[in-house]
Design a protein around this motif. Structure first.
Motif, PDB file in Angstrom:
ATOM      1  N   LEU A  37       0.834  -1.199   0.000  1.00  0.00           N
ATOM      2  CA  LEU A  37       0.000   0.000   0.000  1.00  0.00           C
ATOM      3  C   LEU A  37       0.873   1.255   0.000  1.00  0.00           C
ATOM      4  O   LEU A  37       1.826   1.367   0.769  1.00  0.00           O
ATOM      5  CB  LEU A  37      -0.902   0.005   1.234  1.00  0.00           C
ATOM      6  N   VAL A  38       0.549   2.193  -0.863  1.00  0.00           N
ATOM      7  CA  VAL A  38       1.298   3.449  -0.941  1.00  0.00           C
ATOM      8  C   VAL A  38       0.310   4.601  -1.089  1.00  0.00           C
ATOM      9  O   VAL A  38      -0.873   4.410  -1.369  1.00  0.00           O
ATOM     10  CB  VAL A  38       2.286   3.463  -2.140  1.00  0.00           C
ATOM     11  N   GLY A  39       0.831   5.800  -0.912  1.00  0.00           N
ATOM     12  CA  GLY A  39       0.021   6.983  -1.155  1.00  0.00           C
ATOM     13  C   GLY A  39      -0.755   7.434   0.061  1.00  0.00           C
ATOM     14  O   GLY A  39      -0.467   7.077   1.206  1.00  0.00           O
ATOM     15  N   VAL A  40      -1.785   8.226  -0.209  1.00  0.00           N
ATOM     16  CA  VAL A  40      -2.528   8.883   0.860  1.00  0.00           C
ATOM     17  C   VAL A  40      -3.312   7.891   1.705  1.00  0.00           C
ATOM     18  O   VAL A  40      -3.663   8.185   2.857  1.00  0.00           O
ATOM     19  CB  VAL A  40      -3.484   9.938   0.256  1.00  0.00           C
ATOM     20  N   LEU A  41      -3.596   6.697   1.172  1.00  0.00           N
ATOM     21  CA  LEU A  41      -4.360   5.711   1.937  1.00  0.00           C
ATOM     22  C   LEU A  41      -3.572   5.139   3.102  1.00  0.00           C
ATOM     23  O   LEU A  41      -4.167   4.620   4.051  1.00  0.00           O
ATOM     24  CB  LEU A  41      -4.806   4.569   1.018  1.00  0.00           C
ATOM     25  N   VAL A  42      -2.258   5.208   3.051  1.00  0.00           N
ATOM     26  CA  VAL A  42      -1.438   4.607   4.115  1.00  0.00           C
ATOM     27  C   VAL A  42      -1.764   5.205   5.480  1.00  0.00           C
ATOM     28  O   VAL A  42      -2.156   4.475   6.401  1.00  0.00           O
ATOM     29  CB  VAL A  42       0.063   4.739   3.786  1.00  0.00           C
TER      30      VAL A  42
END
Length: 219
Positions: free
Chosen positions: A44-49
């Motif tokens: 998982l990468v990006g703003v969701l992390v």
């Protein structure tokens, strides 16, 4: 003098509830972040992390709120338990989200500062943010059942800051193992220490928080 007095054993119940709720909650939060989230969302990468990692904070808040609410109902039978748990869980989520975002930026600077300073800064950050968010959220629920809630936000802030400092001691003593099992066990012990500090600091505040309908203080 006020005619309001707490039920016998309230202080002990409150302290035990804070320690147990925080210990179980932080351990379950570690399960979410160290075991479940990597399996459910690998890579998982990006703003969701940070958004998903903060779910662990909601779990912590829900466990802490449930334990605290059960103890408080002895002193304030009209306390809306569901609202208390939801308010504490929301505060836990927002606290974890803010801390994850800020610490993400601080990690980039960790190479240029002593690890002890980084850990202490993180503990202070957690104390201030948690104190403000938990204090305000829980205070609004307390307003429904108490005539005045004293300085609840400030007291909670001091409790969380002291608890965060105690919980961070394991990182200052020596390098901590980062295996999932050790993180869960560390969460259980560290959370219990943090909750113990929170409970001890805040337990006395209820003496100055008479319930609605209690006899007013005598001059």
């Amino acid at each position: 003098m006020s005619e309001w007095s707490l039920p016998p054993g309230h202080g002990g119940r409150w302290i035990l509830a804070c320690a147990a709720g925080s210990g179980v909650g932080l351990a379950l939060a570690a399960v979410w972040n160290a075991l479940l989230l990597p399996v459910m969302a690998p890579g998982l990468v990006g703003v969701l992390v940070p958004l998903l990692q903060a779910v662990g904070g909601a779990v912590l808040g829900a466990c802490l709120g449930a334990a605290q609410g059960a103890a408080l109902r002895h002193a304030y039978p009209d306390l809306p338990l569901g609202a208390w748990i939801v308010a504490t869980a929301v505060a836990g989520y927002l606290t974890a989200l803010v801390i994850n975002l800020v610490q993400g930026g601080l990690v980039q600077q960790v190479g240029s500062m002593p690890i002890e300073l980084f850990v202490l800064m993180g503990a202070a950050l957690k104390g201030v943010v948690a104190g403000l968010l938990y204090g305000q959220a829980q205070g609004r629920v307390l307003d429904r059942v108490v005539r005045e809630r004293a300085s609840w936000t400030r007291v909670v802030m001091v409790g969380f800051m002291l608890g965060a400092l105690l919980g961070s001691m394991r990182w200052l003593v020596g390098p901590a193992s980062m295996t999932p099992v050790s993180l869960v066990l560390g969460g259980l012990v560290g959370g219990a220490l943090e909750g113990l500090a929170l409970g001890i600091v805040t337990a006395g505040a209820f003496r100055f928080m008479p319930p609605r309908g209690a006899p007013p203080a005598q001059p």
